[in-house]
Design an enzyme around this catalytic site. Structure first.
Site, short mmCIF file in Angstrom:
data_model
loop_
_atom_site.label_atom_id
_atom_site.label_comp_id
_atom_site.label_asym_id
_atom_site.label_seq_id
_atom_site.Cartn_x
_atom_site.Cartn_y
_atom_site.Cartn_z
N ASP A 149 -41.12 -64.55 57.17
CA ASP A 149 -41.26 -63.55 56.12
C ASP A 149 -41.66 -64.13 54.76
OD1 ASP A 149 -39.52 -62.90 58.28
OD2 ASP A 149 -38.72 -61.18 57.18
N ASN A 195 -42.23 -58.75 53.26
CA ASN A 195 -41.60 -58.80 51.94
C ASN A 195 -42.55 -59.36 50.88
OD1 ASN A 195 -39.24 -59.97 54.07
ND2 ASN A 195 -38.73 -58.13 52.93
N ASN A 220 -38.88 -54.15 59.37
CA ASN A 220 -38.23 -52.97 58.80
C ASN A 220 -38.74 -52.60 57.41
OD1 ASN A 220 -36.74 -55.54 58.46
ND2 ASN A 220 -35.46 -54.35 57.08
N HIS A 221 -39.34 -53.56 56.67
CA HIS A 221 -39.82 -53.27 55.31
C HIS A 221 -41.29 -52.84 55.26
CE1 HIS A 221 -36.27 -54.23 53.00
NE2 HIS A 221 -36.09 -55.34 53.70
N HIS A 226 -38.72 -59.35 65.29
CA HIS A 226 -38.11 -59.15 63.97
C HIS A 226 -36.74 -58.52 64.18
CE1 HIS A 226 -38.66 -58.98 59.63
NE2 HIS A 226 -37.97 -57.86 59.66
N HIS A 233 -37.01 -62.11 60.11
CA HIS A 233 -36.11 -61.15 59.45
C HIS A 233 -34.90 -61.80 58.79
CE1 HIS A 233 -33.91 -57.45 58.50
NE2 HIS A 233 -32.87 -57.91 59.17
N HIS A 273 -34.67 -64.71 57.29
CA HIS A 273 -35.07 -65.46 56.08
C HIS A 273 -34.44 -66.85 55.98
CE1 HIS A 273 -36.63 -61.77 53.57
NE2 HIS A 273 -36.87 -61.64 54.86
#
Ligand SMILES: [Fe+2]
Ligand SMILES: [Fe+2]
Length: 270
Positions: free
Chosen positions: A8, A40, A67-68, A152, A177, A179
């Site tokens: 990410d 992100n 999800n983002h 993810h 996901h 990070h």
């Protein structure tokens, strides 16, 4: 085939790390394909058409998300115009965009699949069943030369399970996901490369890429506080270098990549 997969990208620090290091890595390791999760990239929340272009210009071939993906609303009408930008394949059927792509790399075809987990995340279609469906028409070493899965997901258990579920049928399952890079890069018994999480491209003097003070205060006070902003120190590029066998499509080597910023540097042996 040599493939670089990066976790990410968070905010400007993450984008700068990609821009600074990907061109050098491409040359140095004779990389054929670069896949980056960019969910992100825009201030920590989603991504925009302009930022997709910046990442492509830096040498990225395929962008995955999670999800983002819809945090910047402008990406919704854009995603159908950009076949190299993926959203999870187990989103509801009518969702814009695609969850997988067969990408041509110097005369060979590589299938990239983006999936999202369901443990401690929003309810979605079954990622295991969706992967099975996708693999029916894309047999590794026959229809495509390599298959890379970005899973993810939050839970290491679900990620490991999907790795074993796919073992022998895809070149690699790499998690995103969380990070934070995990230290479990390996080739599973069936020949699939696996790492639970690739880690983020971003500033590690942070709470998963965001300014540490407000993020910490939220835990201390249990109050919502201001909107989180990405940390802006020098980012670390976190990724995984994968070498696949040209005949079988299975993994020959897998090794983490960490360069720049605060994390201990790690570059694969040539
Ligand atoms: Fe993320
Ligand atoms: Fe995420």
């Amino acid at each position: 085939m040599i493939i670089l997969f990066c976790g990410d990208v968070v905010g400007r620090s993450g984008r700068d790390a990609v821009k600074q290091h990907v061109p050098m890595l491409r040359r140095e390791f004779e990389i054929d394909l670069v896949v980056v999760n960019a969910e992100n990239a825009a201030g920590g929340f989603g991504l925009t058409e302009r930022l997709c272009g910046e990442l492509y210009d830096a040498g990225v071939d395929i962008l995955t998300t999670g999800n983002h993906v819809w945090d910047q609303r402008q990406i919704i009408p854009y995603i159908d115009r950009d076949p190299c930008l993926l959203r999870p394949a187990n989103f509801p059927k009518a969702t814009p965009g695609a969850g997988s792509r067969v990408h041509r790399v110097g005369g060979r075809s590589v299938l990239i699949i983006n999936l999202m987990g369901r443990l401690f995340m929003d309810a979605l279609d079954d990622p295991f069943a969706r992967l099975d469906d996708l693999l029916v028409d894309h047999r590794l070493g026959e229809d495509v030369a390599a298959i890379v899965v970005d899973f993810h997901a939050e839970a290491s258990s679900e990620k490991m399970a999907l790795g074993h579920f796919a073992d022998g049928r895809v070149s690699a399952v790499f998690g995103t996901h969380c990070h934070v890079p995990t230290a479990d890069a390996q080739i599973l018994p069936g020949g699939t490369a696996y790492q639970t999480d690739a880690g983020m491209c971003g500033d590690y003097d942070s709470v998963i890429g965001m300014h540490k003070e407000p993020a910490t205060r939220r835990f201390v006070t249990k109050m919502p506080g201001e909107r989180p902003q990405p940390a802006e120190g020098e980012g670390t590029l976190c990724g995984i270098l994968l070498e696949t066998d040209d005949l079988s499509g299975l993994a020959r080597a897998v090794e983490p990549v960490r360069i720049g910023g605060r994390l201990a540097r790690h570059l694969p042996r040539h």
